[in-house]
Design an enzyme around this catalytic site. Structure first.
Site, short mmCIF file in Angstrom:
data_model
loop_
_atom_site.label_atom_id
_atom_site.label_comp_id
_atom_site.label_asym_id
_atom_site.label_seq_id
_atom_site.Cartn_x
_atom_site.Cartn_y
_atom_site.Cartn_z
N TYR A 41 -1.06 4.36 13.13
CA TYR A 41 -2.57 5.00 13.13
C TYR A 41 -3.55 4.33 14.33
O TYR A 41 -3.26 3.50 14.99
CB TYR A 41 -3.21 4.75 11.51
CG TYR A 41 -1.98 5.48 10.70
CD1 TYR A 41 -1.84 6.90 10.87
CD2 TYR A 41 -1.27 4.85 9.96
CE1 TYR A 41 -1.02 7.56 10.00
CE2 TYR A 41 -0.30 5.47 8.90
CZ TYR A 41 -0.27 6.88 8.92
OH TYR A 41 0.80 7.69 8.34
N THR A 93 0.31 5.44 -0.09
CA THR A 93 -0.35 6.60 -0.17
C THR A 93 0.31 7.60 -1.21
O THR A 93 1.49 8.02 -1.29
CB THR A 93 -0.47 7.29 1.19
OG1 THR A 93 -1.04 6.51 2.07
CG2 THR A 93 -0.72 8.70 1.07
N PRO A 134 0.90 -1.31 -0.20
CA PRO A 134 -0.11 -0.01 -0.04
C PRO A 134 0.95 1.13 0.01
O PRO A 134 1.78 1.41 0.79
CB PRO A 134 -0.63 -0.11 1.21
CG PRO A 134 0.08 -0.89 2.08
CD PRO A 134 0.67 -2.05 1.20
#
Ligand code: FNR
Ligand code: 8K6
Length: 350
Positions: free
Chosen positions: A182, A27, A25
C-alpha cells in the site's frame, strides 16, 4: 508449552499488555456505506478483547485511500463516533485496541471514492499494480498519478489528523500500515517508486515520506502510542527488487532511533524466504532492528511461542485463527481445540 504467551509485556512506560498475543489487523469490509463502524463490529472486537492487544482492521485516512468495499474510515465525525462505540466495548471487556491507519495508494479505485470529488489514484510513480479489485473483477487497477510535493505535504498532514482522530475515538494507539504494497510501502520499493526527486532513487530519499508520516504521527499522539507495520519482502501488490534491501537497511536504522511502541511484520507466511533479505522477513528485521518486534504469518500458538523462546520476535500476532475462534486466547490458555479457518468465514462477522 505456550506459557510465555501469557506473560505480560511492557511496550513502554505508557502501555503494558496483559499477554503476548495480538489480534492481527483483518479487513472485513463490514462498515456501513458511510464507512462508519457498526454495532456488529463493536461486538466482534469485544469478543476478542482477551488478546493482549487488538490491531483493528485497516482504516482509511481519507476517501482516496479506499481500495475495497465498506472498509471503515477515520475522517468524519460519524466515523469517529462509530469507532468510539467499538473502543468502549473493547475497554469494557478489559482489552486494548490500536487503529491501523491505511492509504492504499495505487491499490485504491475511484469506484469507491469518486463521489468525494476526485478520481485521482495517487502513488509515488505512475506505475499501475497488476490485476483488479478482489471479488470485483470488473474493476481493473488504474495507472496512478505520481504525487506532487503539495499532495505529499497534504498526505502527511492527513495521516497526522487521522492519528489524532483515533485517539479522540478512544483507541489506545495507532499502527501505521506501512506494509503489503500500500501507499507507504510503495515508496520503499523500487518496483513502485521511480521518482527522480528527493523521494526516489536512494534509500534516504525513498524512506523520506514514510519517515515523515511516522514523525508527524509521533508529534501528534506520542511515539509511545505509535507503531508501524512493514513488509521488507515484496510478496503482495509488489514486484521484487534486490535493491530494496538497502532501502530497508536505512529505513529500519532510522526507525531504531524513534522508540516506537513496536514494529510489526506484514506477511502471510513467515516461512517465506527472501534471497535479498537473507532469510525470512522476521529474521531479517530482527538482525537489523533491536526493539520490540511483532511476528506474524501462519503461526500457531505453539510455533509462535517457540519463536518467542528462540528470540525471533517478542510478540505474536494471530490473524485467520482469530476469525475462526473469537475466544482464541482462552482456548489456547486452556489447551482446547481450535476451529480451523476457512475463507467462507469472511462473509459473516462472528
Ligand atoms: C489480512 N491481513 C491484513 N493485514 C493488514 O496489515 N491489514 C489488514 O487490514 C489486513 N486484512 C486482512 C484480511 C484478511 C481476511 C486476511 C486473511 C489477512 C494480513 C493479516 O494481518 C496477517 O498478516 C495474515 O493473515 C497472516 O497471519 P495469520 O492469518 O496466518 O495468523
Ligand atoms: C488488506 C486488505 C485485503 C483484504 C483481503 C485479504 C484477503 C486475503 C487473501 C490472501 C491473499 C494472500 C496473498 C499472499 C501471497 C502469498 C505469496 C505466496
Amino acid at each position: 508449552m505456550t506459557d510465555n504467551l501469557f506473560q505480560p509485556f511492557a511496550l513502554n512506560e505508557t502501555i503494558t499488555l496483559d499477554n503476548r498475543i495480538l489480534m492481527a489487523p483483518l479487513t472485513r469490509c463490514m462498515a456501513d456505506d458511510e464507512l462508519v463502524p457498526t454495532q456488529a463490529m463493536a461486538d466482534y472486537y469485544a469478543r476478542r478483547a482477551e488478546a493482549g492487544l487488538i490491531i483493528s482492521e485497516a482504516v482509511i485516512i481519507r476517501p482516496d485511500g479506499q481500495g475495497y468495499p465498506n472498509t471503515p474510515g477515520l475522517f468524519t465525525a460519524a466515523q469517529i463516533d462509530g469507532w468510539r462505540t467499538v473502543t468502549d466495548a473493547v475497554h469494557q471487556a478489559g482489552g486494548k485496541i490500536f487503529a491501523q491507519l491505511w492509504h492504499t495508494g495505487r491499490v485504491a479505485h475511484p469506484y469507491f471514492f469518486e463521489k468525494s470529488g476526485t478520481s485521482d489514484v495517487l502513488a509515488p510513480s505512475a506505475i499501475a499494480v497488476e490485476g483488479s479489485v478482489p471479488r470485483m473483477r470488473e474493476l481493473s487497477y488504474q495507472v496512478p498519478k505520481a504525487v506532487s510535493h503539495d499532495e505529499i505535504t497534504q498526505l502527511i498532514a492527513d495521516y497526522g489528523q487521522a492519528a489524532a482522530n483515533a485517539i479522540d475515538a478512544g483507541f489506545d494507539g495507532v499502527e501505521i500500515h506501512g506494509a503489503n504494497g500500500y501507499l507507504i510501502d510503495q515508496f520503499l520499493h523500487h518496483g513502485s517508486n521511480h521518482r527522480s526527486d528527493e523521494y526516489g532513487q536512494s534509500p534516504e530519499n525513498m524512506a523520506r515520506f514514510p519517515l515523515a508520516v511516522v514523525d508527524a504521527i509521533c508529534a501528534r499522539i506520542g511515539n509511545d502510542r505509535t507503531a508501524l507495520r512493514v513488509s521488507p519482502g515484496a510478496y503482495f501488490n509488489m514486484a521484487s527488487d534486490d535493491r530494496d534491501r538497502a532501502v530497508f537497511d536505512y529505513f529500519l536504522a532510522e526507525l531504531e532511533q524513534r522508540d516506537l511502541a513496536f514494529l510489526h511484520i506484514g506477511i502471510f507466511d513467515d516461512a517465506m524466504q527472501f534471497d535479498y533479505l537473507g532469510g525470512s522477513a522476521s529474521s531479517y528485521v530482527r538482525s537489523v532492528y533491536s526493539k520490540t518486534l511483532v511476528g506474524v504469518g501462519s503461526y500457531s500458538a505453539e510455533t509462535g511461542s517457540a519463536a518467542i523462546s528462540n528470540n525471533q520476535f517478542d510478540l505474536l500476532a494471530i490473524g485467520r485463527p482469530f476469525i475462526a475462534n473469537p475466544d482464541y486466547v482462552a482456548k489456547v490458555r486452556q489447551g482446547n481445540e481450535l476451529v480451523s479457518y476457512s475463507d467462507e468465514m469472511l462473509t459473516s462477522l462472528v
